[in-house]
Write a protein that holds these residues in place. Structure first.
Motif, PDB file in Angstrom:
ATOM      1  N   TYR A  54     -44.260 -37.621  90.806  1.00 51.54           N
ATOM      2  CA  TYR A  54     -44.220 -37.551  89.274  1.00 51.54           C
ATOM      3  C   TYR A  54     -42.933 -38.045  88.570  1.00 51.54           C
ATOM      4  N   TRP A  55     -41.899 -37.507  89.345  1.00 50.92           N
ATOM      5  CA  TRP A  55     -40.476 -37.987  88.866  1.00 50.92           C
ATOM      6  C   TRP A  55     -40.608 -39.520  88.960  1.00 50.92           C
ATOM      7  N   LYS A  56     -40.919 -40.167  90.099  1.00 53.46           N
ATOM      8  CA  LYS A  56     -40.730 -41.610  89.966  1.00 53.46           C
ATOM      9  C   LYS A  56     -41.760 -42.368  88.982  1.00 53.46           C
ATOM     10  N   LEU A  57     -42.884 -41.834  88.878  1.00 50.54           N
ATOM     11  CA  LEU A  57     -43.643 -42.230  87.913  1.00 50.54           C
ATOM     12  C   LEU A  57     -43.062 -42.015  86.446  1.00 50.54           C
ATOM     13  N   THR A  58     -42.745 -40.957  86.071  1.00 52.32           N
ATOM     14  CA  THR A  58     -42.081 -40.758  84.821  1.00 52.32           C
ATOM     15  C   THR A  58     -40.925 -41.662  84.333  1.00 52.32           C
ATOM     16  N   VAL A  59     -39.974 -41.597  85.554  1.00 55.79           N
ATOM     17  CA  VAL A  59     -38.879 -42.673  85.144  1.00 55.79           C
ATOM     18  C   VAL A  59     -39.005 -43.936  85.066  1.00 55.79           C
ATOM     19  N   GLY A  60     -40.176 -44.442  85.882  1.00 54.92           N
ATOM     20  CA  GLY A  60     -40.547 -45.541  85.829  1.00 54.92           C
ATOM     21  C   GLY A  60     -41.261 -46.022  84.534  1.00 54.92           C
ATOM     22  N   SER A  73     -31.773 -34.169  83.530  1.00 52.27           N
ATOM     23  CA  SER A  73     -32.355 -34.585  84.766  1.00 52.27           C
ATOM     24  C   SER A  73     -33.113 -32.995  85.417  1.00 52.27           C
ATOM     25  N   GLU A  74     -32.635 -31.945  85.146  1.00 50.53           N
ATOM     26  CA  GLU A  74     -33.236 -30.680  85.750  1.00 50.53           C
ATOM     27  C   GLU A  74     -34.509 -30.657  84.612  1.00 50.53           C
ATOM     28  N   GLN A  75     -34.554 -30.533  83.609  1.00 52.22           N
ATOM     29  CA  GLN A  75     -35.711 -30.281  82.641  1.00 52.22           C
ATOM     30  C   GLN A  75     -36.841 -31.223  83.085  1.00 52.22           C
ATOM     31  N   LEU A  76     -36.210 -32.543  83.160  1.00 51.65           N
ATOM     32  CA  LEU A  76     -37.374 -33.549  83.908  1.00 51.65           C
ATOM     33  C   LEU A  76     -37.982 -33.047  85.128  1.00 51.65           C
ATOM     34  N   GLY A  77     -36.931 -32.473  86.016  1.00 53.16           N
ATOM     35  CA  GLY A  77     -37.575 -32.133  87.258  1.00 53.16           C
ATOM     36  C   GLY A  77     -38.474 -30.807  87.270  1.00 53.16           C
ATOM     37  N   VAL A  78     -38.269 -30.110  86.148  1.00 50.41           N
ATOM     38  CA  VAL A  78     -39.034 -28.795  86.171  1.00 50.41           C
ATOM     39  C   VAL A  78     -40.412 -29.459  85.519  1.00 50.41           C
ATOM     40  N   TYR A  79     -40.241 -30.406  84.658  1.00 56.92           N
ATOM     41  CA  TYR A  79     -41.555 -31.113  84.183  1.00 56.92           C
ATOM     42  C   TYR A  79     -42.318 -31.706  85.217  1.00 56.92           C
ATOM     43  N   CYS A  80     -41.803 -32.274  86.227  1.00 58.14           N
ATOM     44  CA  CYS A  80     -42.450 -32.878  87.250  1.00 58.14           C
ATOM     45  C   CYS A  80     -43.227 -31.847  88.334  1.00 58.14           C
ATOM     46  N   GLN A  81     -42.287 -30.874  88.616  1.00 59.36           N
ATOM     47  CA  GLN A  81     -42.691 -29.764  89.364  1.00 59.36           C
ATOM     48  C   GLN A  81     -44.077 -29.001  88.875  1.00 59.36           C
ATOM     49  N   THR A 125     -54.776 -19.618  84.869  1.00 62.04           N
ATOM     50  CA  THR A 125     -53.553 -20.060  85.126  1.00 62.04           C
ATOM     51  C   THR A 125     -53.474 -21.355  84.850  1.00 62.04           C
ATOM     52  N   LEU A 126     -54.429 -22.030  84.890  1.00 58.08           N
ATOM     53  CA  LEU A 126     -54.421 -23.535  84.637  1.00 58.08           C
ATOM     54  C   LEU A 126     -54.044 -23.924  83.145  1.00 58.08           C
ATOM     55  N   GLN A 127     -54.792 -23.016  82.238  1.00 59.31           N
ATOM     56  CA  GLN A 127     -54.443 -23.531  80.844  1.00 59.31           C
ATOM     57  C   GLN A 127     -53.016 -22.895  80.419  1.00 59.31           C
ATOM     58  N   ALA A 128     -52.389 -21.801  81.060  1.00 58.31           N
ATOM     59  CA  ALA A 128     -51.192 -21.684  80.718  1.00 58.31           C
ATOM     60  C   ALA A 128     -49.941 -22.513  81.082  1.00 58.31           C
ATOM     61  N   LEU A 129     -50.215 -23.250  82.514  1.00 60.64           N
ATOM     62  CA  LEU A 129     -49.508 -24.246  82.995  1.00 60.64           C
ATOM     63  C   LEU A 129     -49.631 -25.508  81.921  1.00 60.64           C
ATOM     64  N   GLU A 130     -50.815 -25.725  81.676  1.00 65.92           N
ATOM     65  CA  GLU A 130     -50.973 -27.202  81.030  1.00 65.92           C
ATOM     66  C   GLU A 130     -50.389 -26.797  79.595  1.00 65.92           C
ATOM     67  N   SER A 131     -50.377 -25.759  78.975  1.00 67.87           N
ATOM     68  CA  SER A 131     -49.595 -25.520  77.840  1.00 67.87           C
ATOM     69  C   SER A 131     -48.077 -25.492  77.840  1.00 67.87           C
ATOM     70  N   ARG A 132     -47.466 -25.035  78.944  1.00 71.23           N
ATOM     71  CA  ARG A 132     -46.216 -25.296  79.344  1.00 71.23           C
ATOM     72  C   ARG A 132     -45.954 -26.671  79.517  1.00 71.23           C
ATOM     73  N   TYR A 136     -43.095 -29.079  77.379  1.00 72.59           N
ATOM     74  CA  TYR A 136     -41.956 -29.679  78.027  1.00 72.59           C
ATOM     75  C   TYR A 136     -41.900 -31.149  77.513  1.00 72.59           C
ATOM     76  N   ALA A 137     -43.166 -31.845  77.748  1.00 67.25           N
ATOM     77  CA  ALA A 137     -43.168 -33.156  77.380  1.00 67.25           C
ATOM     78  C   ALA A 137     -43.114 -33.358  75.823  1.00 67.25           C
ATOM     79  N   GLU A 138     -43.174 -32.487  75.105  1.00 68.75           N
ATOM     80  CA  GLU A 138     -42.872 -32.643  73.692  1.00 68.75           C
ATOM     81  C   GLU A 138     -41.338 -32.685  73.463  1.00 68.75           C
ATOM     82  N   LYS A 139     -40.901 -31.664  74.303  1.00 70.81           N
ATOM     83  CA  LYS A 139     -39.200 -31.580  74.078  1.00 70.81           C
ATOM     84  C   LYS A 139     -38.676 -32.679  74.658  1.00 70.81           C
ATOM     85  N   LEU A 140     -39.094 -33.286  75.662  1.00 69.93           N
ATOM     86  CA  LEU A 140     -38.446 -34.378  76.448  1.00 69.93           C
ATOM     87  C   LEU A 140     -38.749 -35.684  75.977  1.00 69.93           C
ATOM     88  N   GLY A 141     -39.798 -35.757  74.797  1.00 69.80           N
ATOM     89  CA  GLY A 141     -40.045 -37.079  74.058  1.00 69.80           C
ATOM     90  C   GLY A 141     -40.996 -37.823  75.052  1.00 69.80           C
TER      91      GLY A 141
END
Length: 170
Positions: A54-60, A73-81, A125-132, A136-141
């Protein structure tokens, strides 16, 4: 609860010229301006192949866009995780749904009950994670509205007149 911090261009309160200059200087000293951004994958992603994907895909996908800075970088890493965790939960959801279908075929009420609990737990659990993930995606643009918000901020910063008197034609 205190009010959220706003960038100078988003403030509506009246400030003196000195306050405006001090705020602009403070914002300029904390907002990085780099010609070449090189996001480095955080070390905590090294053992997670899915998050690395997901890191490579998003950065690409962000190639040529000036959205993130090296500091992100770390925030994007958390997003990918989180995306990698969601992938696992999607598989668990499919497995739980299959177990529920199988339990319904057997017409065993205990199996149906436990399968329903498993499906509900994974879905919650999935709904909570999808919300987060969306937050993150919103904040990262990384969402359309996130990019519009960033573009609006940049356009407003570029359109700020040098003197407030220019607004009134004096």
């Amino acid at each position: 609860m205190p009010a959220k911090v706003k960038a100078l261009e988003n403030q509506t309160k009246h400030l003196t010229k000195e306050e405006i200059e001090a705020r602009q200087a403070a914002e300029e000293s904390t907002m990085p301006v780099r010609e070449l951004v090189q996001l480095k994958k955080p070390r905590f992603l090294s053992g997670n192949a899915a998050a690395g994907y997901y890191w490579k895909l998003t950065v690409g996908r962000m190639e040529g866009l000036a959205i993130l800075d090296d500091l992100d970088s770390e925030q994007l890493g958390v997003y990918c995780q989180m995306l990698a965790r969601a992938e696992i939960l999607y598989r668990q959801s499919a497995d739980a749904s299959k177990a529920l279908r199988d339990a319904i075929k057997t017409k065993d009420s205990k199996q149906i009950g436990s399968a329903l609990e498993a499906v509900a737990g994974v879905e919650k659990t999935l709904q909570a994670l999808e919300s987060r993930i969306l937050q993150y995606a919103e904040k990262l643009g990384l969402t359309p509205t996130g990019r519009v918000h960033l573009a609006r901020k940049r356009a407003a910063a570029a359109a700020v007149p040098e003197e407030a008197d220019d607004l009134f034609g004096d």
